[in-house]
Design a protein around this motif. Structure first.
Motif, PDB file in Angstrom:
ATOM      1  N   PRO A   1      25.246 -19.701  11.192  1.00  0.00           N
ATOM      2  CA  PRO A   1      24.621 -18.417  10.859  1.00  0.00           C
ATOM      3  C   PRO A   1      25.347 -17.190  11.380  1.00  0.00           C
ATOM      4  CG  PRO A   1      23.376 -19.553  12.553  1.00  0.00           C
ATOM      5  CD  PRO A   1      24.399 -20.530  12.064  1.00  0.00           C
ATOM      6  N   LYS A   2      25.197 -16.111  10.629  1.00  0.00           N
ATOM      7  CA  LYS A   2      25.634 -14.807  11.097  1.00  0.00           C
ATOM      8  C   LYS A   2      24.559 -14.247  12.022  1.00  0.00           C
ATOM      9  CE  LYS A   2      28.741 -13.188   7.480  1.00  0.00           C
ATOM     10  NZ  LYS A   2      29.059 -12.072   6.548  1.00  0.00           N
ATOM     11  N   HIS A   3      24.989 -13.469  13.005  1.00  0.00           N
ATOM     12  CA  HIS A   3      24.082 -12.954  14.016  1.00  0.00           C
ATOM     13  C   HIS A   3      24.027 -11.436  13.969  1.00  0.00           C
ATOM     14  CE1 HIS A   3      23.702 -16.921  15.915  1.00  0.00           C
ATOM     15  NE2 HIS A   3      24.926 -17.062  15.472  1.00  0.00           N
ATOM     16  N   TYR A   4      22.805 -10.922  13.986  1.00  0.00           N
ATOM     17  CA  TYR A   4      22.561  -9.484  13.966  1.00  0.00           C
ATOM     18  C   TYR A   4      21.704  -9.110  15.166  1.00  0.00           C
ATOM     19  CZ  TYR A   4      24.425  -8.590   9.286  1.00  0.00           C
ATOM     20  OH  TYR A   4      25.269  -8.433   8.208  1.00  0.00           O
TER      21      TYR A   4
ATOM     22  N   GLY B   1      33.036  -1.511  12.326  1.00  0.00           N
ATOM     23  CA  GLY B   1      33.249  -2.742  11.584  1.00  0.00           C
ATOM     24  C   GLY B   1      32.033  -3.637  11.476  1.00  0.00           C
ATOM     25  N   LYS B   2      30.842  -3.033  11.464  1.00  0.00           N
ATOM     26  CA  LYS B   2      29.604  -3.803  11.384  1.00  0.00           C
ATOM     27  C   LYS B   2      28.818  -3.417  10.131  1.00  0.00           C
ATOM     28  CE  LYS B   2      30.393  -5.523  15.523  1.00  0.00           C
ATOM     29  NZ  LYS B   2      30.670  -6.953  15.786  1.00  0.00           N
ATOM     30  N   GLN B   3      27.784  -4.213   9.830  1.00  0.00           N
ATOM     31  CA  GLN B   3      26.961  -3.980   8.657  1.00  0.00           C
ATOM     32  C   GLN B   3      25.513  -3.680   9.051  1.00  0.00           C
ATOM     33  OE1 GLN B   3      27.960  -7.751   6.507  1.00  0.00           O
ATOM     34  NE2 GLN B   3      28.473  -6.370   4.821  1.00  0.00           N
TER      35      GLN B   3
ATOM     36  N   LYS C   1      25.509  -1.496  -0.422  1.00  0.00           N
ATOM     37  CA  LYS C   1      26.036  -0.778   0.737  1.00  0.00           C
ATOM     38  C   LYS C   1      25.498  -1.332   2.053  1.00  0.00           C
ATOM     39  CE  LYS C   1      26.488   3.538  -1.868  1.00  0.00           C
ATOM     40  NZ  LYS C   1      26.066   4.961  -1.971  1.00  0.00           N
ATOM     41  N   VAL C   2      24.454  -2.155   1.964  1.00  0.00           N
ATOM     42  CA  VAL C   2      23.910  -2.805   3.155  1.00  0.00           C
ATOM     43  C   VAL C   2      23.989  -4.310   2.962  1.00  0.00           C
ATOM     44  CG1 VAL C   2      22.363  -0.886   3.697  1.00  0.00           C
ATOM     45  CG2 VAL C   2      21.546  -2.752   2.239  1.00  0.00           C
ATOM     46  N   ALA C   3      23.969  -5.047   4.067  1.00  0.00           N
ATOM     47  CA  ALA C   3      24.039  -6.505   3.970  1.00  0.00           C
ATOM     48  C   ALA C   3      22.792  -7.072   3.326  1.00  0.00           C
ATOM     49  CB  ALA C   3      24.248  -7.115   5.356  1.00  0.00           C
ATOM     50  N   GLY C   4      21.627  -6.505   3.674  1.00  0.00           N
ATOM     51  CA  GLY C   4      20.383  -7.017   3.135  1.00  0.00           C
ATOM     52  C   GLY C   4      19.223  -6.114   3.479  1.00  0.00           C
TER      53      GLY C   4
ATOM     54  N   THR D   1      20.380  -6.298  -6.129  1.00  0.00           N
ATOM     55  CA  THR D   1      21.056  -7.433  -6.761  1.00  0.00           C
ATOM     56  C   THR D   1      22.412  -7.720  -6.143  1.00  0.00           C
ATOM     57  OG1 THR D   1      22.031  -5.982  -8.450  1.00  0.00           O
ATOM     58  CG2 THR D   1      19.890  -6.996  -8.952  1.00  0.00           C
ATOM     59  N   ARG D   2      22.926  -6.793  -5.340  1.00  0.00           N
ATOM     60  CA  ARG D   2      24.215  -7.001  -4.660  1.00  0.00           C
ATOM     61  C   ARG D   2      24.030  -7.235  -3.163  1.00  0.00           C
ATOM     62  NH1 ARG D   2      27.383  -1.804  -6.326  1.00  0.00           N
ATOM     63  NH2 ARG D   2      25.246  -0.975  -6.297  1.00  0.00           N
ATOM     64  N   SER D   3      23.092  -6.535  -2.560  1.00  0.00           N
ATOM     65  CA  SER D   3      22.692  -6.838  -1.183  1.00  0.00           C
ATOM     66  C   SER D   3      21.653  -7.958  -1.231  1.00  0.00           C
ATOM     67  CB  SER D   3      22.083  -5.599  -0.516  1.00  0.00           C
ATOM     68  OG  SER D   3      22.976  -4.503  -0.546  1.00  0.00           O
ATOM     69  N   THR D   4      21.450  -8.639  -0.112  1.00  0.00           N
ATOM     70  CA  THR D   4      20.492  -9.750  -0.062  1.00  0.00           C
ATOM     71  C   THR D   4      19.057  -9.244   0.086  1.00  0.00           C
ATOM     72  OG1 THR D   4      22.121 -11.213   0.971  1.00  0.00           O
ATOM     73  CG2 THR D   4      19.806 -11.841   1.155  1.00  0.00           C
TER      74      THR D   4
END
Length: 345
Positions: A26-29, A88-90, A171-174, A220-223
């Motif tokens: 998993p990715k971590h936020y 460099g983060k989302q 423009k955002v991850a989700g 539809t492009r971000s989660t």
């Protein structure tokens, strides 16, 4: 086991709509329930610069995003995207209509205009698993939820979601809604619940499904992700009205992400509900959960001890097969960060 903090490749496969495949590391936020004044809390946070974290999940309330009817203020989101891009983060948006304090997270016009029938309903968090059991009950533990089952309120909420999608999709991850759990009503001696006259569990579930459809169509492009943990009027596996299953089925049909608060390994109250449905969810679709305040204070039934970072990591990767873990900023103590560092070596 695979290290949760090794650099991983997250494969996004364009199947159709919001469909994703992921290698289960998993990715971590870092999760922020508040960005602080003018975003200073985000900018001052050192953990965000840690290479193990992909970005920040930040709570934005309906109230702040729509200060008055049809006047939207997305400046905070824009500022946070700009800052996170610079390191460099989302950004991951959590859109919040519920509260667990006396504060109401909806615009004033919902509260004052009679067409919205009060706009909110009172709830309590006294039974929440993250609550410190040694803390005496106080008035500040009562919060509010938007009456999304009222069509007039729901239409306003959906318009906000659509406006967010127009500006920030891709423009955002989700983006995720606040949790499905809403703690209202009075529990009776026979185990049933008497709900307020203006609330019906099925209407609530139907409203959530409609909001999910709007979210999936707007991003539809971000989660797009829906947080599903509990639904009033049902307690699985003993009292199954099909509410939770219908929400997971709708998420599956929409090919959208699912998530939830409170990542607590093997917790009995969650195993037959959220965690069980997570196990059934298609592996090609996104799954994420948050380590909320107090989750590390809970007892792991497998060990009889308080949860550790390693417990949570194992459960997230091996049992739930998550794509994302959102770590509450307040839980990221120096000791915890050191444990994370040890896990990554």
């Amino acid at each position: 086991m695979k290290s949760a903090f090794a650099l991983c490749l997250f494969l996004l496969v364009g199947m159709s709509g919001n469909s994703y495949a992921a290698e289960r590391s998993p990715k971590h936020y870092v999760y922020f329930h508040s960005r602080g004044q003018e975003g200073r809390g985000i900018q001052a946070d050192k953990s965000l610069r840690d290479t193990r974290f992909s970005g920040a999940q930040i709570v934005y309330t309906w109230r702040t995003l729509e200060p008055s009817k049809n006047r939207y203020d997305f400046s905070a989101i824009r500022e946070d995207i700009a800052y996170l891009d610079s390191i460099g983060k989302q950004l991951w948006i959590q859109l919040q209509d519920k509260s667990f304090t006396p504060r109401r997270n909806v615009p004033d016009y919902l509260l004052n205009d009679p067409r919205y029938k009060g706009g909110v309903i009172k709830q309590s968090m006294l039974s929440a698993p993250e609550r410190d059991p040694n803390k005496p009950p106080t008035d500040d533990e009562y919060g509010w939820s938007a009456k999304i089952w009222e069509q007039t309120v729901r239409e306003r909420y959906q318009k906000l979601v659509q406006q967010l999608g127009k500006e920030f999709d891709g423009k955002v991850a989700g983006i995720n809604f606040s949790e499905s759990s809403i703690d209202i009503g009075t529990e009776n001696a026979d185990g049933t619940t008497t709900f307020p006259d203006d609330f019906n569990p099925q209407d609530y579930v139907d409203a959530m499904q409609e909001n999910m459809r709007v979210l999936a169509a707007s991003f539809t492009r971000s989660t797009p992700m829906v947080y599903l943990n509990f639904v009033p009027g049902e307690w699985l596996p003993w009292d199954d009205k099909g509410y939770m299953r219908s929400l997971f089925d709708e998420a599956r049909r929409l090919k959208m992400g699912i998530g939830g608060p409170d990542l607590m390994p093997y917790r009995k109250s969650h195993m037959a509900q959220t965690y069980g449905f997570f196990r059934e969810y298609p592996g090609a679709l996104v799954k994420g959960m948050a380590v909320q305040d107090g989750n590390l204070r809970q007892i792991n039934p497998r060990t009889g001890e308080k949860n550790t970072v390693n417990d949570i990591q194992d459960f997230a990767e091996q049992y739930l097969e998550l794509d994302y873990i959102f770590w509450a900023k307040d839980e990221l103590s120096d000791e915890m960060l050191k444990e994370l560092s040890d896990e990554g070596t």
